[in-house]
Write a protein that holds these residues in place. Structure first.
Motif, short mmCIF file in Angstrom:
data_model
loop_
_atom_site.label_atom_id
_atom_site.label_comp_id
_atom_site.label_asym_id
_atom_site.label_seq_id
_atom_site.Cartn_x
_atom_site.Cartn_y
_atom_site.Cartn_z
N TRP A 98 -2.77 -12.73 1.82
CA TRP A 98 -2.82 -12.80 0.38
C TRP A 98 -1.44 -12.41 -0.17
O TRP A 98 -0.72 -11.64 0.46
N PRO A 99 -1.12 -12.92 -1.35
CA PRO A 99 0.15 -12.51 -1.98
C PRO A 99 0.11 -11.02 -2.31
O PRO A 99 -0.94 -10.51 -2.73
N SER A 100 1.23 -10.35 -2.13
CA SER A 100 1.26 -8.90 -2.33
C SER A 100 0.85 -8.49 -3.73
O SER A 100 0.30 -7.41 -3.93
N ARG A 101 1.10 -9.36 -4.70
CA ARG A 101 0.78 -8.96 -6.08
C ARG A 101 -0.72 -8.76 -6.27
O ARG A 101 -1.16 -8.13 -7.22
N LEU A 102 -1.52 -9.30 -5.34
CA LEU A 102 -2.97 -9.10 -5.47
C LEU A 102 -3.41 -7.73 -4.99
O LEU A 102 -4.54 -7.32 -5.22
N TRP A 103 -2.51 -7.02 -4.29
CA TRP A 103 -2.91 -5.75 -3.69
C TRP A 103 -3.51 -4.78 -4.71
O TRP A 103 -4.59 -4.23 -4.50
N SER A 104 -2.79 -4.62 -5.83
CA SER A 104 -3.26 -3.64 -6.80
C SER A 104 -4.60 -4.09 -7.39
O SER A 104 -5.49 -3.26 -7.63
N ASP A 105 -4.75 -5.39 -7.61
CA ASP A 105 -6.05 -5.89 -8.08
C ASP A 105 -7.16 -5.49 -7.11
O ASP A 105 -8.17 -4.92 -7.49
N PHE A 106 -6.90 -5.80 -5.83
CA PHE A 106 -7.91 -5.56 -4.81
C PHE A 106 -8.32 -4.09 -4.78
O PHE A 106 -9.50 -3.75 -4.80
N THR A 107 -7.32 -3.23 -4.70
CA THR A 107 -7.64 -1.81 -4.55
C THR A 107 -8.31 -1.27 -5.80
O THR A 107 -9.18 -0.40 -5.73
N ALA A 108 -7.90 -1.80 -6.97
CA ALA A 108 -8.51 -1.33 -8.21
C ALA A 108 -9.96 -1.81 -8.30
O ALA A 108 -10.86 -1.05 -8.66
N ARG A 109 -10.17 -3.06 -7.93
CA ARG A 109 -11.49 -3.64 -8.10
C ARG A 109 -12.46 -3.19 -7.01
O ARG A 109 -13.64 -3.03 -7.25
N ALA A 156 0.82 -1.21 0.00
CA ALA A 156 0.00 0.00 0.00
C ALA A 156 0.85 1.25 0.00
O ALA A 156 0.43 2.30 -0.47
N ILE A 157 2.06 1.16 0.55
CA ILE A 157 2.90 2.35 0.60
C ILE A 157 4.09 2.21 -0.34
O ILE A 157 5.11 2.87 -0.17
N GLY A 158 3.93 1.35 -1.33
CA GLY A 158 4.97 1.23 -2.35
C GLY A 158 6.27 0.67 -1.85
O GLY A 158 7.32 0.90 -2.43
N ALA A 159 6.21 -0.09 -0.76
CA ALA A 159 7.43 -0.71 -0.23
C ALA A 159 7.50 -2.17 -0.67
O ALA A 159 6.47 -2.83 -0.83
N THR A 160 8.68 -2.64 -0.86
CA THR A 160 8.84 -4.04 -1.28
C THR A 160 9.36 -4.90 -0.14
O THR A 160 9.43 -6.11 -0.26
N THR A 161 9.75 -4.25 0.96
CA THR A 161 10.14 -5.02 2.15
C THR A 161 9.33 -4.52 3.33
O THR A 161 8.87 -3.38 3.33
N TYR A 162 9.20 -5.35 4.35
CA TYR A 162 8.46 -4.94 5.53
C TYR A 162 9.29 -3.95 6.34
O TYR A 162 10.47 -4.20 6.59
N PRO A 163 8.68 -2.87 6.76
CA PRO A 163 9.43 -1.88 7.54
C PRO A 163 9.60 -2.28 9.00
O PRO A 163 10.49 -1.80 9.68
N GLY A 164 8.76 -3.19 9.49
CA GLY A 164 8.88 -3.60 10.89
C GLY A 164 8.69 -5.10 11.02
O GLY A 164 8.37 -5.79 10.05
N THR A 165 8.92 -5.58 12.21
CA THR A 165 8.74 -7.00 12.49
C THR A 165 7.41 -7.19 13.20
O THR A 165 7.08 -6.44 14.11
N ALA A 166 6.64 -8.20 12.77
CA ALA A 166 5.35 -8.47 13.40
C ALA A 166 5.42 -9.79 14.15
O ALA A 166 5.71 -10.82 13.55
N VAL A 167 5.16 -9.74 15.44
CA VAL A 167 5.10 -10.98 16.20
C VAL A 167 3.71 -11.09 16.84
O VAL A 167 3.04 -10.09 17.09
N ALA A 168 3.32 -12.33 17.09
CA ALA A 168 2.02 -12.57 17.70
C ALA A 168 2.12 -12.31 19.20
O ALA A 168 2.85 -13.01 19.90
#
Lengths: 248, 248
Positions: free
Chosen positions: A123-134, A102-114
């Motif tokens: 979802w795979p990142s490549r679907l992002w643009s599809d989702f937002t467009a559709r 969403a912010i045009g980054a190709t790597t994660y800026p932070g670490t996410a832990v549970a």
DNA sequence: TGCACATGTTGTGCTTCGACAAAGTCGGCG
DNA sequence: CGCCGACTTTGTCGAAGCACAACATGTGCA
């Protein structure tokens, strides 16, 4: 349909229950989407359970997927060059996270832990643009989420820069209570995910020792009640006064 | 054409020179747009000069316009409930700011003041959705900008939480030098906009006094040179070592 | 030129809070 | 049941850096 990877029966039920609910109330990202559209999006998702403490993704790695948190709480960390790590923010159930695309980054800026046991769709990142467009509403909600986080970060910075440790710890407690809170009998709020004093120290840029002392004092004063790894705010109003004392 | 509201001859020239340049190199938000498209967008813009210290917009007010910074530096402030204000970030020329519409906000989350004399274009917020719909590259670049700011905010938080005041001040200087810096003869970098010790204190969550002491010490050690309201980093390498000392 | 004000400098307490040590408690697991 | 490890409590010490005061210096303006 949803594919449940490593989700036990209890988890799956939980997920379905939540999704059911979401179809009624509308999970934020799906607002403004029809049931059919939501269905289509869910068909492309993978679902997965993350045990407490496990890492969903790590800072700097390629952002291959983006996530929707169904249950539990995600803690976003950042590791300094010196190796210390601090808690940047907590993400409550119902929000998107890992949305680097969403912010045009190709790597994660932070670490996410549970922070607790977590169930998330991804979802795979490549679907992002599809989702937002559709589904324009989807992108809009994502932007809102980002905006809200920007606001929280601003507030955190102001906190760290101007307040004393005591106020910061109180504010951190209040924020966690507001975000991941469950009402208890008697007007208190229990924080729904496990928190150690060390976690709070990491959040407030303080130390385990100081946090421990503060909590003890507050417990004696009846502001909070704490069991090991669990904290409840018993007197939110007074704790709020500690977090931001009235000017005079 | 551009409408120059309250821009003196010098300012207008500056603007035109910059725009000229931008048509060649491409100002970030206009990358991936044709000259005709850029032209069309510029036709809708208002241009305005803001004297140093003036407020472009204030936190909490309706986000009526969004801005593109052509020249100068914008300082984004946030005021705490207690009335203290801290500097959240600096925005260098060439970037969009006040883009509340991008994150679905209807009010500005922070206050923007001109750190130096500033020239900025602006558009009514209602045009935002048109722009992003019609020129996808525009929206994408805006998102990238936001992503970059998120990253900076994360870093600021980590800084404030883990580093000592001395390191924070050094880091703040380095960041300003990197962002609004001009090379000087001799390998130094001069910060291109006016900065007072108070500003630095507001940035680092410290005090005027402490900052003054640190700068004096560094000046003696030959790391920086400062005139009133202007600072140059004369030995970036050593100052960087102060900002983040090697682990051992 | 001189005044007024904004900005920067420096010295002296004093509070806050981090560092470290040592020991206590809880929970899980063999 | 008993051990081990993770988590927490509490005490002492010392230093970082803030508050305040007093002064110095530069800048704009009349």
């Amino acid at each position: 349909m949803l594919c449940f990877d490593k989700v036990g029966a209890g988890g799956a039920l939980k997920v379905l229950k939540r999704l059911d609910e979401s179809l009624l109330t509308g999970l934020a990202p799906f607002r403004q989407m029809s049931r059919a559209e939501i269905r289509a999006v869910l068909d492309l998702a993978a679902s997965r359970r993350y045990p407490e403490g496990s890492t969903v993704f790590a800072a700097g790695f390629p952002a291959e997927r983006f996530y929707l948190l169904l249950d539990g709480t995600i803690r976003v960390l950042r590791t300094t060059p010196e190796g210390e790590q601090i808690v940047v923010l907590h993400i409550p159930a119902g929000q998107l996270f890992g949305i680097a695309p969403a912010i045009g980054a190709t790597t994660y800026p932070g670490t996410a832990v549970a922070a607790s046991e977590v169930i998330a769709l991804s979802w795979p990142s490549r679907l992002w643009s599809d989702f937002t467009a559709r589904y324009p509403g989807f992108g809009l909600q994502a932007m809102r989420t980002i905006g809200q986080r920007l606001g929280e970060l601003h507030a955190r910075i102001a906190d760290l820069a101007t307040r004393q440790v005591e106020q910061r710890v109180a504010a951190a407690l209040m924020q966690m209570a507001a975000q991941g809170g469950r009402r208890t009998t008697g007007g208190g709020i229990e924080i729904a995910f496990p928190v150690t004093r060390q976690n709070i120290a990491d959040m407030t840029g303080s130390t385990l020792f100081t946090v421990s002392r503060l909590l003890s004092a507050w417990e004696q004063a009846g502001l909070v009640a704490s069991r090991r790894r669990h904290i409840a705010v018993t007197d939110p109003h007074r704790l709020m006064l500690v977090a931001s004392p009235p000017p005079a």
